[in-house]
Motif scaffolding. Structure first.
Motif, PDB file in Angstrom:
ATOM      1  N   GLY A 126       0.814  -1.210   0.000  1.00 24.71           N
ATOM      2  CA  GLY A 126       0.000   0.000   0.000  1.00 24.71           C
ATOM      3  C   GLY A 126       0.846   1.257   0.000  1.00 24.71           C
ATOM      4  O   GLY A 126       0.463   2.270  -0.605  1.00 24.71           O
ATOM      5  N   GLU A 127       2.007   1.208   0.657  1.00 24.77           N
ATOM      6  CA  GLU A 127       2.904   2.362   0.687  1.00 24.77           C
ATOM      7  C   GLU A 127       3.461   2.655  -0.704  1.00 24.77           C
ATOM      8  O   GLU A 127       3.601   3.826  -1.095  1.00 24.77           O
ATOM      9  N   VAL A 128       3.774   1.617  -1.453  1.00 23.85           N
ATOM     10  CA  VAL A 128       4.317   1.800  -2.795  1.00 23.85           C
ATOM     11  C   VAL A 128       3.226   2.277  -3.748  1.00 23.85           C
ATOM     12  O   VAL A 128       3.461   3.141  -4.608  1.00 23.85           O
ATOM     13  N   ARG A 129       2.025   1.742  -3.611  1.00 20.39           N
ATOM     14  CA  ARG A 129       0.926   2.236  -4.447  1.00 20.39           C
ATOM     15  C   ARG A 129       0.692   3.719  -4.205  1.00 20.39           C
ATOM     16  O   ARG A 129       0.471   4.493  -5.150  1.00 20.39           O
ATOM     17  N   GLU A 130       0.742   4.125  -2.933  1.00 17.39           N
ATOM     18  CA  GLU A 130       0.547   5.532  -2.593  1.00 17.39           C
ATOM     19  C   GLU A 130       1.672   6.381  -3.176  1.00 17.39           C
ATOM     20  O   GLU A 130       1.428   7.441  -3.764  1.00 17.39           O
ATOM     21  N   ALA A 131       2.900   5.916  -3.020  1.00 13.54           N
ATOM     22  CA  ALA A 131       4.047   6.694  -3.478  1.00 13.54           C
ATOM     23  C   ALA A 131       4.062   6.849  -4.991  1.00 13.54           C
ATOM     24  O   ALA A 131       4.351   7.942  -5.514  1.00 13.54           O
ATOM     25  N   THR A 132       3.758   5.787  -5.727  1.00 13.85           N
ATOM     26  CA  THR A 132       3.767   5.900  -7.188  1.00 13.85           C
ATOM     27  C   THR A 132       2.645   6.806  -7.677  1.00 13.85           C
ATOM     28  O   THR A 132       2.754   7.398  -8.752  1.00 13.85           O
ATOM     29  N   ASP A 133       1.600   6.954  -6.896  1.00 14.30           N
ATOM     30  CA  ASP A 133       0.534   7.888  -7.248  1.00 14.30           C
ATOM     31  C   ASP A 133       0.959   9.329  -6.950  1.00 14.30           C
ATOM     32  O   ASP A 133       0.833  10.217  -7.799  1.00 14.30           O
ATOM     33  N   VAL A 134       1.497   9.540  -5.747  1.00 15.43           N
ATOM     34  CA  VAL A 134       1.917  10.899  -5.364  1.00 15.43           C
ATOM     35  C   VAL A 134       3.042  11.395  -6.266  1.00 15.43           C
ATOM     36  O   VAL A 134       3.059  12.565  -6.678  1.00 15.43           O
ATOM     37  N   PHE A 135       3.965  10.524  -6.602  1.00 16.81           N
ATOM     38  CA  PHE A 135       5.136  10.924  -7.390  1.00 16.81           C
ATOM     39  C   PHE A 135       5.007  10.494  -8.849  1.00 16.81           C
ATOM     40  O   PHE A 135       6.007  10.157  -9.503  1.00 16.81           O
ATOM     41  N   ALA A 136       3.815  10.537  -9.381  1.00 11.88           N
ATOM     42  CA  ALA A 136       3.556  10.044 -10.737  1.00 11.88           C
ATOM     43  C   ALA A 136       4.299  10.826 -11.810  1.00 11.88           C
ATOM     44  O   ALA A 136       4.504  10.312 -12.918  1.00 11.88           O
ATOM     45  N   ASP A 137       4.722  12.049 -11.507  1.00  9.03           N
ATOM     46  CA  ASP A 137       5.406  12.865 -12.515  1.00  9.03           C
ATOM     47  C   ASP A 137       6.923  12.752 -12.432  1.00  9.03           C
ATOM     48  O   ASP A 137       7.634  13.426 -13.188  1.00  9.03           O
ATOM     49  N   ALA A 138       7.445  11.931 -11.524  1.00  5.99           N
ATOM     50  CA  ALA A 138       8.895  11.753 -11.372  1.00  5.99           C
ATOM     51  C   ALA A 138       9.303  10.362 -11.835  1.00  5.99           C
ATOM     52  O   ALA A 138       8.462   9.475 -12.019  1.00  5.99           O
ATOM     53  N   ARG A 139      10.599  10.179 -12.016  1.00  2.60           N
ATOM     54  CA  ARG A 139      11.127   8.832 -12.210  1.00  2.60           C
ATOM     55  C   ARG A 139      11.282   8.220 -10.823  1.00  2.60           C
ATOM     56  O   ARG A 139      11.997   8.760  -9.970  1.00  2.60           O
ATOM     57  N   TYR A 140      10.605   7.105 -10.614  1.00  2.00           N
ATOM     58  CA  TYR A 140      10.488   6.502  -9.287  1.00  2.00           C
ATOM     59  C   TYR A 140      11.265   5.194  -9.265  1.00  2.00           C
ATOM     60  O   TYR A 140      11.007   4.289 -10.083  1.00  2.00           O
ATOM     61  N   VAL A 141      12.239   5.101  -8.352  1.00  2.00           N
ATOM     62  CA  VAL A 141      13.054   3.895  -8.213  1.00  2.00           C
ATOM     63  C   VAL A 141      12.769   3.281  -6.852  1.00  2.00           C
ATOM     64  O   VAL A 141      13.038   3.898  -5.808  1.00  2.00           O
TER      65      VAL A 141
END
Length: 330
Positions: free
Chosen positions: A83-98
């Motif tokens: 759930g933390e990763v789902r939240e983070a990929t949503d919040v940071f959808a405009d960045a490159r997320y590693v």
């Protein structure tokens, strides 16, 4: 190569993050770390690094950091629940997320484990919010699937799966156990024949891998990170002894012999009864070149000795080890 300037680290002040911040600074980034402030900040007085206090499980804290930093790259070091990763990929959808995943995400069996072939652990819904060691692998696997789902929706999200990480500032002290044994004793107890193979990665090399994937990785992909040369427990002892200019004799014992002396091989750090190896071809194709083991082990060993590292509290105690060694060498 695209040009990126601002990096936001979710976590970043302890072990893997500490080295990765350095790699990004060397790469010309302005870095912000988002932490709860529960540990000392090694970058408190460093130019180019800012810290924001926040909780990664609180969406408002993630959003506030995003709005303040406007990151080109987000490195998520502390995502333990899907759930933390789902939240983070949503919040940071405009960045490159590693996302920093783990080799534990794989179902053991393949030698080596390959990103596009070896199955990942299933993860039941009730496991997603669990915090036990038994669900760590399934949770990491589900976090990876969250990364892939985000990438399918257009987010530039990627995962890096390190094998066991070792190096300076390692608070787990697993490799430090062996450094301490070699530094302090002439004989050490080694389960099996000394050929145990648990693939590892030097933390500075992992930091370089995270930077490389952030800049060159393909969204929706996972990348294994491990030394190009896997080496056994016995070889580890040799490398440590060389670094410390000493000698050590491994005393080998089968699981039956260990049990006869009330020694559980699971209490011996880095022992793997079956080979745990990962293919690193995908990361190498991006240009990743890890440090030779003799150099990385030497740097790690010297740092552990200087820091007074002795090993995990729940590892095999020296008194029990000495009793077993005495019985086995009579």
């Amino acid at each position: 190569m695209a040009s990126y300037d601002a990096a936001l680290f979710v976590g970043g002040t302890r072990f893997i993050g500490r080295h990765t911040v350095e790699a990004f600074l060397d790469g010309g980034y302005d870095v912000t770390t988002l932490t709860r402030g529960e540990h000392d900040d090694p970058f408190a007085d460093r130019d180019g690094v800012e810290n924001r206090t926040g909780d990664r499980t609180v969406r408002a804290d993630l959003a506030a950091a995003r709005d303040a930093v406007d990151p080109d790259v987000v490195v998520d070091l502390v995502g333990l629940h899907p759930g933390e990763v789902r939240e983070a990929t949503d919040v940071f959808a405009d960045a490159r997320y590693v996302y920093v995943s783990s080799g534990s995400a794989y179902v053991p069996g393949d030698v080596p484990m390959r990103e596009d072939h070896t199955p990942l652990h299933p993860c039941d819904p009730e496991q997603e919010d669990d915090d036990s060691a038994e669900t760590y692998g399934p949770r990491k696997a589900e976090c990876d699937r969250a990364v892939f789902a985000a990438a399918a929706d257009g987010v530039e999200a990627m995962a890096v799966r390190p094998m066991l990480v070792q190096g300076p500032h390692d608070y787990t002290e697993r490799f430090g156990y062996w450094v301490n044994r070699v530094a302090e004793h002439d004989e050490v107890l080694v389960p099996g024949d000394g050929g145990s193979l648990l693939h590892r990665v030097y933390v500075a090399d992992l930091a370089d891998a995270l930077l490389l994937v952030a800049e060159e990785g393909e969204p929706g992909e996972a990348y294994n990170a491990a030394d190009r040369t896997a080496y056994s427990l016995d070889r580890s002892l040799e490398l440590i002894a060389d670094a410390l200019d000493t000698e050590v004799k491994p005393v080998h014992a089968s699981e039956r012999e260990l049990a006869a002396h009330d020694v559980d091989p699971g209490d011996v750090p880095l022992y793997a009864p079956s080979p745990m190896l990962a293919s690193t071809g995908k990361l190498a194709a991006l240009g990743w070149e890890p440090t030779p083991p003799a150099e990385s082990v030497a740097e790690t060993a010297l740092a552990h000795v200087e820091a007074g590292v002795t090993g995990p509290e729940d590892s095999l105690d020296r008194a029990s080890e000495e009793a077993a060694i005495e019985a086995l060498t009579e």
